[in-house]
Design a protein around this motif. Structure first.
Motif, PDB file in Angstrom:
ATOM      1  N   TRP A 112      -5.800   6.939  -8.628  1.00  0.00           N
ATOM      2  CA  TRP A 112      -5.113   7.082  -7.342  1.00  0.00           C
ATOM      3  C   TRP A 112      -5.450   8.456  -6.772  1.00  0.00           C
ATOM      4  O   TRP A 112      -5.379   9.477  -7.488  1.00  0.00           O
ATOM      5  N   ARG A 166      -5.088  10.829  -2.885  1.00  0.00           N
ATOM      6  CA  ARG A 166      -4.302  10.879  -1.656  1.00  0.00           C
ATOM      7  C   ARG A 166      -4.879  11.885  -0.674  1.00  0.00           C
ATOM      8  O   ARG A 166      -5.504  12.869  -1.086  1.00  0.00           O
ATOM      9  N   ARG A 174      -8.877  15.066   0.584  1.00  0.00           N
ATOM     10  CA  ARG A 174      -8.443  14.089  -0.398  1.00  0.00           C
ATOM     11  C   ARG A 174      -8.404  14.718  -1.782  1.00  0.00           C
ATOM     12  O   ARG A 174      -9.297  15.480  -2.156  1.00  0.00           O
ATOM     13  N   ASP A 224       4.623  14.876  -0.939  1.00  0.00           N
ATOM     14  CA  ASP A 224       3.893  13.697  -1.422  1.00  0.00           C
ATOM     15  C   ASP A 224       3.437  12.802  -0.276  1.00  0.00           C
ATOM     16  O   ASP A 224       2.721  11.824  -0.498  1.00  0.00           O
ATOM     17  N   ALA A 276       1.319  11.199   2.311  1.00  0.00           N
ATOM     18  CA  ALA A 276      -0.136  11.109   2.379  1.00  0.00           C
ATOM     19  C   ALA A 276      -0.541   9.649   2.502  1.00  0.00           C
ATOM     20  O   ALA A 276       0.281   8.746   2.324  1.00  0.00           O
ATOM     21  N   TYR A 296      -2.490   7.074   0.445  1.00  0.00           N
ATOM     22  CA  TYR A 296      -2.850   6.924  -0.960  1.00  0.00           C
ATOM     23  C   TYR A 296      -3.949   5.877  -1.085  1.00  0.00           C
ATOM     24  O   TYR A 296      -3.855   4.784  -0.518  1.00  0.00           O
TER      25      TYR A 296
END
Length: 120
Positions: free
Chosen positions: A33, A35, A42, A86, A88, A90
């Protein structure tokens, strides 16, 4: 070729939880993962290999859990205690080779991304 499709994004208040899923068209050794926060590059969030070995970026350790179901070719990211930082888009990513590095440029296959928004 490997097709990846993420789901499970959305909006949540700080302290809440979300679970992301990524369905893959075939198995690969590494899945991860990543983001893209607003205005930032990124970054890697969590990676897992075919044997279940994992690695996390320091900012999510203890809050996020990556897992995969090899029988279903599906990757998951359980996100708890979410913070505004957090927020973003993803992305799910995969590569056939090992090991599983944390840098986006090392991954060959990408999903379309899913938005996660955490409000404080």
């Amino acid at each position: 070729q490997v097709q990846l499709a993420e789901s499970g994004g959305g909006s949540v208040e700080a302290g809440g939880s979300l679970t992301l899923s990524c369905a893959a068209s075939r198995s690969t050794y590494c899945m991860g993962w990543f983001r893209s926060p607003p205005g930032k590059e990124r970054e890697g969030v969590a990676m897992i290999d075919n044997f279940g070995n994992t690695r996390y970026v320091d900012s999510v350790k203890g809050r996020f859990t990556i897992s995969r179901d090899n029988a279903k070719n599906t990757l998951y990211l359980q996100m708890n205690s979410l913070k505004s930082e957090d927020t973003a888009v993803y992305y799910c990513a995969a590569r056939h080779d090992f090991p599983c590095p944390p840098l986006p440029e090392n991954y060959n296959y990408w999903g379309q991304g899913t938005q996660v928004t955490v409000s404080s």
